[in-house]
Design an enzyme around this catalytic site. Structure first.
Site, PDB file in Angstrom:
ATOM      1  CG  ASP A 130      29.595  22.736  22.028  1.00 45.48           C
ATOM      2  OD1 ASP A 130      29.475  21.938  22.898  1.00 45.48           O
ATOM      3  OD2 ASP A 130      28.882  23.184  21.313  1.00 45.48           O
ATOM      4  CG  ASP A 537      42.820  54.056  60.940  1.00 45.89           C
ATOM      5  OD1 ASP A 537      43.604  53.401  61.785  1.00 45.89           O
ATOM      6  OD2 ASP A 537      42.823  53.719  59.638  1.00 45.89           O
ATOM      7  N   GLY A 563      40.575  57.467  66.737  1.00 45.56           N
ATOM      8  CA  GLY A 563      40.073  56.536  67.737  1.00 45.56           C
ATOM      9  C   GLY A 563      40.480  55.153  67.473  1.00 45.56           C
ATOM     10  CG  ASP A 564      41.740  51.100  69.540  1.00 46.05           C
ATOM     11  OD1 ASP A 564      40.709  50.148  68.918  1.00 46.05           O
ATOM     12  OD2 ASP A 564      42.748  50.666  70.183  1.00 46.05           O
ATOM     13  CG  PHE A 565      37.998  49.674  65.005  1.00 44.14           C
ATOM     14  CD1 PHE A 565      38.513  48.368  65.591  1.00 44.14           C
ATOM     15  CD2 PHE A 565      38.721  50.178  63.807  1.00 44.14           C
ATOM     16  CE1 PHE A 565      39.223  47.587  64.876  1.00 44.14           C
ATOM     17  CE2 PHE A 565      39.431  49.255  63.104  1.00 44.14           C
ATOM     18  CZ  PHE A 565      39.953  48.129  63.303  1.00 44.14           C
ATOM     19  NE  ARG A 580      43.892  44.403  52.037  1.00 38.76           N
ATOM     20  CZ  ARG A 580      45.145  44.271  51.780  1.00 38.76           C
ATOM     21  NH1 ARG A 580      45.826  45.596  51.764  1.00 38.76           N
ATOM     22  NH2 ARG A 580      45.865  43.513  51.481  1.00 38.76           N
TER      23      ARG A 580
HETATM   24  C1  LIG Z   1      26.537  30.059  29.569  1.00 40.95           C
HETATM   25  C2  LIG Z   1      26.641  31.350  28.449  1.00 40.95           C
HETATM   26  C3  LIG Z   1      26.535  30.711  26.864  1.00 40.95           C
HETATM   27  N1  LIG Z   1      26.542  31.860  25.967  1.00 40.95           N
HETATM   28  C4  LIG Z   1      26.532  31.451  24.887  1.00 40.95           C
HETATM   29  O1  LIG Z   1      25.809  30.453  24.509  1.00 40.95           O
HETATM   30  C5  LIG Z   1      26.320  29.763  23.289  1.00 40.95           C
HETATM   31  C6  LIG Z   1      26.891  28.290  23.574  1.00 40.95           C
HETATM   32  O2  LIG Z   1      26.077  27.494  22.325  1.00 40.95           O
HETATM   33  P1  LIG Z   1      27.264  27.016  21.410  1.00 40.95           P
HETATM   34  O3  LIG Z   1      26.841  25.929  20.678  1.00 40.95           O
HETATM   35  O4  LIG Z   1      28.611  26.554  21.838  1.00 40.95           O
HETATM   36  O5  LIG Z   1      27.646  28.049  20.445  1.00 40.95           O
HETATM   37  P2  LIG Z   1      26.789  28.807  19.184  1.00 40.95           P
HETATM   38  O6  LIG Z   1      26.223  29.771  19.846  1.00 40.95           O
HETATM   39  O7  LIG Z   1      25.803  27.803  18.832  1.00 40.95           O
HETATM   40  O8  LIG Z   1      27.716  28.936  18.013  1.00 40.95           O
HETATM   41  P3  LIG Z   1      28.380  27.821  17.242  1.00 40.95           P
HETATM   42  O9  LIG Z   1      29.876  28.074  17.986  1.00 40.95           O
HETATM   43  O10 LIG Z   1      28.496  28.503  15.810  1.00 40.95           O
HETATM   44  O11 LIG Z   1      27.650  26.699  16.977  1.00 40.95           O
HETATM   45  C7  LIG Z   1      27.485  30.507  22.783  1.00 40.95           C
HETATM   46  O12 LIG Z   1      26.950  31.544  21.753  1.00 40.95           O
HETATM   47  C8  LIG Z   1      27.702  31.686  23.969  1.00 40.95           C
HETATM   48  O13 LIG Z   1      28.405  32.597  23.615  1.00 40.95           O
HETATM   49  C9  LIG Z   1      26.444  33.259  26.288  1.00 40.95           C
HETATM   50  O14 LIG Z   1      26.405  34.196  25.857  1.00 40.95           O
HETATM   51  N2  LIG Z   1      26.577  33.477  27.689  1.00 40.95           N
HETATM   52  C10 LIG Z   1      26.559  32.805  28.749  1.00 40.95           C
HETATM   53  O15 LIG Z   1      26.423  33.040  29.884  1.00 40.95           O
END
Ligand SMILES: Cc1cn([C@@H]2O[C@H](COP(=O)(O)OP(=O)(O)OP(=O)(O)O)[C@@H](O)[C@H]2O)c(=O)[nH]c1=O
Length: 674
Positions: A130, A537, A563-565, A580
């Protein structure tokens, strides 16, 4: 569009199983970063994936991004989207990540239960995830409509926010028709900063439809990338799945430290650490008697999830509270939280570096690239070394994933062929030798450098460095060549990402100040065939550039001027480049150089910097911060943060400062003279 964020890690489908080995190797050879990731992940996951291969793995997610990310490492799984509604009471969680973890867990458990009860198909492992966005103590999930997306995005505008992904790995077992589950969970946090978003841009983005199925209302991997100023942490975590952390968790679960390691804990106090590379010895848990000689044999029937392991009657009795992996109810090995793997990894780091340095210096990788497979004795004879010493070095390199070891002997890993053989196009050999001969002695005086706040060239090499480059790097032909080879290695590795970070197509002439062998210049003329690039350089450098030039050149060649910058006038150009360079000097000298460049620039002229950019709080990017220590021991300079570069540049009349964290060793900064 005011800002653009480019992070090449995200490349859907990369490494998919349909790409054949040789094809992948070809792709990798022309894209060092992809090669690095591909090889590392492939090598690391092989044994774990092997173990998962026979299991029914289910991804409890409808997110196409999660499916792609997991597919990209070759994991085989079914997709069963979860029906769990994300309605947990947010205020009942002490921290946002606990909410994300709990939701991920509930998603996975719902699928595990449904499959067990309804489909009578108990999976072995269910993965749930999630992703949430948090800003100003608010949790943002997926927007419900365009107005909601607008509210979310305007809240994120101009600010840094956190993206958390909670992940749950649920191991399932059906006992007497009852479902038993064991949950392993974790979370990952990534910080993302948005640019100030105009109303126009905001609505344009919302009307694209992209925000609707994404947490926080944006997709960093696609159009939403244009909103982002910087990302600190795992990019894929923002996309929806923290692949790196997940792989480490799998390693912890399925690949606890080899049993002979346990022996070392007792006698050496230094167990080997769980890096991905450790996994290259795929057969660690084979029943080879040699492997377990003198080590504790873990007898599954005698292990308990609560207690630790003992082997009664053996002289190697391990006490219950020592750092042992223990078996959980599912027969999965887990490490107690106490195991200080990170610290041990750091403690051991120098041994691994030195093994790499010595094998490179003795040309082991060149030999194996030419010969294919050799026994230790043949390697020893060719490199004029003892058999017993060579064998240990080769074994260590094999355990680190640099070599492969089979009954036939030792051979190079793919990454050794690409990066460690001295004659390969993307070779890091020059930088490795420089690290051993130059940086290693300097780092032995790090303590003095910290106490005194100055470079340690005198202590390390007995020479004062009044004129840093003349005295340290160009004091003899040998040292100069070594230094130039090192700079060339790094420049080659990073040039493509730096050259393509910004659109430079409006410029016709460029001058790379301190451009050394011209590696970046050569990349720029490939990308912009209408651009004429001059490398400026010191004469000592220019005298030595010829053998670093590309063999086949389809574009107008780069020109070199000496050269030397600091002292000399430099060639006229409408784009100046400092790669760098600024990190070598004090603010005072930087001001001197920038004011010269500023005076040479007409309005509209560009300045491209390529440096390691630290995060503003100087706490997140350990590689960058270690690079700053590296500058302390050998120069009067340091690495700087994005805002430090911005104020230096603005002070000299440059505006529109844009920074791109390329994900490579060097980042890119671009600005224009107003
Ligand atoms: C910040 C961000 C999120 N996401 C998508 O946001 C959903 C989050 O929602 P979730 O509830 O975690 O998942 P879901 O899509 O509902 O699927 P599920 O896990 O089945 O509930 C997921 O899809 C992620 O990829 C992106 O694709 N790109 C991004 O930059």
């Amino acid at each position: 569009m005011r800002m653009r964020a480019v992070w090449r890690l995200w490349s859907p489908g990369r490494g998919s199983r349909s790409v054949g080995d040789s094809a992948r190797r070809r792709i990798n050879a022309s894209c060092p970063r992809a090669a690095y990731l591909g090889l590392l992940a492939g090598m690391a996951l092989k044994p774990v994936l092997g173990k998962l291969g026979s299991k029914r793995v289910v991804l409890a997610s409808a997110s196409p991004r999660r499916q792609e990310i997991l597919c990209s490492v070759g994991l085989r799984f079914e997709v069963v989207p979860s029906w769990f509604k994300e309605t947990l009471e947010k205020s009942s969680f002490a921290t946002p990540y606990k909410y994300a973890i709990e939701t991920a867990k509930q998603k996975a458990l719902e699928v595990a239960n449904r499959m067990h009860v309804k489909h009578l198909r108990t999976p072995d492992i269910v993965i749930g995830a999630d992703t949430i966005v948090t800003v100003d103590e608010h949790i943002l999930e997926k927007p419900i409509d365009k107005q909601d997306a607008y509210r979310m995005l305007s809240r994120l505008s101009g600010k840094e926010h956190s993206v958390f992904t909670g992940v749950a790995i649920v191991h399932c077992n059906s006992k007497d028709n009852r479902l038993e589950t064991e949950v392993t969970d974790f979370y990952e946090e990534t910080k993302v900063k948005f640019a100030d978003l105009s109303e126009e841009l905001l609505w344009e983005y919302i009307h694209s439809g992209e925000p609707m199925d994404k947490a926080g209302g944006y997709g960093i991997q696609a159009l939403g990338g244009m909103l982002v100023e910087y990302v600190h942490g795992d990019f894929l975590n923002v996309v929806g799945f923290p692949l790196n952390h997940f792989c480490k968790k799998l390693v912890e679960l399925y690949y606890p430290p080899p049993k002979h390691t346990i022996h070392h804990i007792k006698h050496d106090s230094i167990p080997s650490v769980e890096t991905f590379e450790n996994l290259s010895d795929e057969e660690n848990d084979s029943s080879s008697p040699l492997q377990y000689k003198g080590a504790i044999k873990l007898d599954r029937s005698k292990t308990h999830s609560s207690g630790g392991v003992c082997s009664p009657g053996s002289s190697n009795i391990i006490k219950p509270n020592c750092m042992m992996p223990v078996e959980n109810q599912n027969g999965v090995m887990e490490n107690p939280d106490k195991f200080p793997s990170k610290i041990l990894e750091l403690l051991d780091g120098f041994r691994a570096s030195k093994a790499l340095f010595v094998a490179s210096k003795l040309k082991v990788f060149d030999l194996l690239k030419n010969k294919g497979v050799l026994q230790a004795v043949d390697v020893a004879n060719t490199i004029n070394s003892s058999v017993c010493g060579t064998e240990r070095l080769l074994d260590a390199c094999a355990a680190l994933g640099l070599l492969e070891k089979t009954l036939q002997g030792y051979s190079n890993s793919d990454s050794a062929n690409i990066y460690l053989a001295s004659d390969s196009e993307d070779s890091l050999h020059g930088y490795i030798i420089h690290s051993d001969d130059h940086l290693w002695p300097l780092f032995t005086h790090l303590e003095s450098a910290v106490k005194e706040g100055t470079m340690q060239n005198y202590r390390a090499f007995g020479k004062k460095s009044e004129n840093l480059f003349q005295d340290s790097y160009y004091q003899s032909m040998e040292v100069k060549q070594r230094f130039m080879a090192a700079m060339h290695s790094i420049a080659k590795l990073t040039a493509k990402d730096v050259a393509t970070a910004f659109d430079l197509s409006q410029f016709r002439s460029a001058c790379d100040l301190g451009g050394c062998t011209g590696a970046l210049a050569n990349e720029l003329v490939q990308k912009y065939p209408n651009l004429k690039v001059t490398v400026f350089d010191l004469p000592e450098v220019i005298a030595n550039v010829s053998h670093f030039q590309p063999v086949r050149q389809h574009t107008a060649p780069v020109t070199f001027t000496s050269g030397d910058f600091f002292k000399d006038n430099f060639p006229e150009a409408d784009l100046y480049i400092l790669s760098r360079i600024l990190h070598d000097w004090t603010d005072e000298k930087i001001h001197m150089l920038l004011s010269k460049i500023s005076a040479a620039c007409k309005p509209g002229c560009g300045l491209l910097l390529s440096e390691v950019v630290l995060d503003d709080e100087k706490k997140n990017r350990s590689t960058a911060l270690l690079q700053s220590l590296n500058m302390l021991v050998q120069t009067e300079g340091k690495e700087r943060s994005g805002s430090e570069y911005q104020s230096l540049l603005e002070h000299h009349g440059f505006t529109n400062v844009k920074i791109i964290l390329t994900g490579n060793l060097l980042d890119a900064i671009f600005c224009t003279k107003c």
